[in-house]
Design a protein around this motif. Structure first.
Motif, short mmCIF file in Angstrom:
data_model
loop_
_atom_site.label_atom_id
_atom_site.label_comp_id
_atom_site.label_asym_id
_atom_site.label_seq_id
_atom_site.Cartn_x
_atom_site.Cartn_y
_atom_site.Cartn_z
N UNK A 434 46.47 33.74 29.22
CA UNK A 434 47.20 32.94 30.22
C UNK A 434 47.17 33.74 31.53
N UNK A 435 47.19 33.07 32.68
CA UNK A 435 47.23 33.83 33.93
C UNK A 435 48.45 34.74 34.02
N UNK A 436 48.19 35.99 34.38
CA UNK A 436 49.28 36.94 34.63
C UNK A 436 49.72 36.90 36.09
N UNK A 437 48.82 36.45 36.97
CA UNK A 437 49.11 36.41 38.40
C UNK A 437 48.17 35.40 39.04
N UNK A 438 48.71 34.59 39.95
CA UNK A 438 47.89 33.70 40.76
C UNK A 438 48.19 33.96 42.23
N UNK A 446 52.25 32.52 41.47
CA UNK A 446 52.67 32.62 40.07
C UNK A 446 52.68 34.08 39.70
N UNK A 447 53.84 34.60 39.27
CA UNK A 447 53.96 36.03 38.99
C UNK A 447 53.92 36.36 37.51
N UNK A 448 53.51 35.40 36.70
CA UNK A 448 53.46 35.59 35.25
C UNK A 448 54.70 35.11 34.54
N UNK A 449 55.73 34.80 35.30
CA UNK A 449 56.98 34.30 34.73
C UNK A 449 57.42 32.98 35.34
N UNK A 450 57.16 32.82 36.65
CA UNK A 450 57.63 31.61 37.33
C UNK A 450 56.78 31.37 38.57
#
Length: 477
Positions: A434-438, A446-450
């Motif tokens: 899954x992406x960890x960072x966008x 996207x910071x991996x959590x929200x």
């Protein structure tokens, strides 16, 4: 660090493009990539990718957001929730549709769609057009004017009563595409065959969601794909067949390619991960969630689609995100009722899950290469719709749209997704990444959590000439 060389440095990245993989740091300034290299100077902010794969931000070139619909249907996602969902799944550019209704000016349709998008998107966006009423005014003035203004792709339907064009109208629209350097996308299904089958099924009392697939067997897609290819050959213009579902349409496209025709193809996650059984194995209404057109096929056809992704038949992998809530009187249960399959709004959600599904099951599953993943999900869509090289790759001068991938076991749960739909057809599916960072233009969305992006930061993109098309002089030769 006011004197920092960069606004942000992404360090220790395993960068993947459509052609290469290499280790480097990525220096970002003013939203653009300005340097790639080893041991770059300090940035005001730093992010350590720690050797993880970094790909270009995804370009979802076929999605539907807040598209005008006939009552009671209404899409669950607007530009706010849809673009948020995109960002959380690694997509940094979306291209939904400004849809002309019959009797409406195409210019008015575009103005309305801008009003729906303005100030809401958290990632960048462009528009395709949908041409449903090609009047002389549209063909001679409005469509050429819009192409010149950066709306260089449009979709036409061969099915759906409120959208479909006849062959003569399609030829007229393709002629405009050829003359003005635009790309035409075709939804290829034979409307008359579907209507005939639907009436027979209804007469026999077979109206549950699973019969949607019976009304749209592969031959209706095969015939329409064959006809679309013939129409494009007659006009001598490239076309793109959207959401190809199985082997019979694939055979037609392979035939066209073998004869030197410029026929491009797109497919979607539902044709890799769903089958007709997801529409139901009995007459329960639960299968309405997976009603889409063309419908999912079977396991054998899933493999045909995987093969086409691997060997280059498919140019683009899109979501065809069409967000209707299941338990909603404006969604899959019109007016709050369980209705016959002909009246169920078509489409399934998929913006956020598109990239993780293909990365996990395609790249990590050994079915496609990492370079092919980038090509299908980012580079080729950007090229096809006139956004490359600003979008779709990792190179100096490009927008700093990046995804850092975290290889970890995860389970798809609708409760964890960020769209406004009340289900995902992939509920409970186990993935490996899954992406960890966008990053979108160098900003974390996207910071991996929200989703941490500011609403309205997304910019509208005017598209140039599609770079997949032959480069003809302006006007007909």
């Amino acid at each position: 660090m006011a004197d920092a060389a960069f606004d942000l440095v992404v360090r220790n990245a395993q960068v993947a493009t459509a052609s290469d993989t290499f280790d480097c740091d990525i220096g970002i300034r003013d939203g653009r990539i300005v340097q790639l290299g080893q041991a770059l100077a300090a940035g005001r902010d730093e992010y350590d990718a720690a050797g993880r794969v970094v790909t270009p931000g995804g370009v979802d070139a076929h999605c539907h957001l807040d598209q005008p619909m006939e009552a009671p249907a209404r899409m669950a996602d607007d530009f706010r929730s849809g673009s948020r969902s995109a960002a959380c799944g690694g997509t940094t550019t979306v291209i939904p549709f400004a849809a002309q209704m019959k009797g409406q000016s195409l210019l008015a349709a575009v103005d309305d769609y801008h009003a729906r998008a303005e100030g809401r998107a958290v990632v960048d966006y462009a528009f395709h057009l949908i041409v449903s009423d090609p009047t002389p005014q549209v063909l001679s003035t409005e469509l050429p004017q819009l192409i010149a203004q950066g709306y260089t792709s449009f979709k036409v339907y061969m099915t759906y009563d409120d959208m479909k064009l006849d062959d003569g109208q399609i030829l007229d629209v393709l002629d405009v595409a050829r003359t003005h350097g635009a790309l035409a996308m075709l939804h290829a299904e034979n409307a008359d065959c579907i209507e005939w089958l639907t009436r027979r099924l209804e007469a026999a009392g077979r109206t549950a969601p699973r019969y949607h697939a019976h009304a749209r067997p592969m031959l209706v897609e095969r015939e329409a794909t064959h006809r679309a290819i013939a129409l494009s050959q007659l006009v001598d213009v490239p076309i793109l067949i959207v959401h190809v579902s199985g082997g019979e349409a694939v055979e037609q496209i392979r035939w066209a390619r073998s004869h030197g025709l410029s026929v491009f193809a797109e497919t979607c996650p539902q044709y890799l991960f769903l089958t007709a059984e997801d529409l139901g194995i009995d007459d329960s209404y639960h299968g309405a969630r997976c009603v889409c057109s063309p419908p999912p096929r079977d396991k054998r056809n899933q493999q045909v689609i995987w093969d086409g992704l691997s060997d280059g038949l498919f140019t683009i992998f899109s979501s065809d995100h069409a967000p209707f809530r299941y338990d909603d009187p404006q969604g899959k249960k019109p007016h709050g009722e369980e209705v016959a399959f002909r009246h169920i709004p078509n489409g399934i959600p998929g913006l956020e899950t598109r990239l993780p599904l293909l990365y996990s099951e395609g790249v990590l599953g050994g079915r496609i290469t990492l370079q092919k993943f980038v090509e299908l999900t980012s580079t080729n869509p950007a090229k096809a719709y006139g956004l490359h090289p600003r979008k779709g790759t990792i190179a100096i001068g490009c927008d700093a749209d990046l995804v850092v991938w975290d290889h970890r076991d995860t389970v798809v749960r609708n409760a964890d997704l960020h769209h406004a739909v009340d289900y995902t057809p992939y509920e409970g599916m186990g993935l490996k990444a899954w992406p960890a960072l966008t990053l979108s233009r160098g900003e974390v969305v996207w910071d991996g959590r929200d989703c941490v992006a500011r609403e309205g930061r997304g910019r509208f993109l005017r598209c140039g000439r599609p770079t997949l098309l032959p480069q003809r002089p302006e006007g007909r030769p």
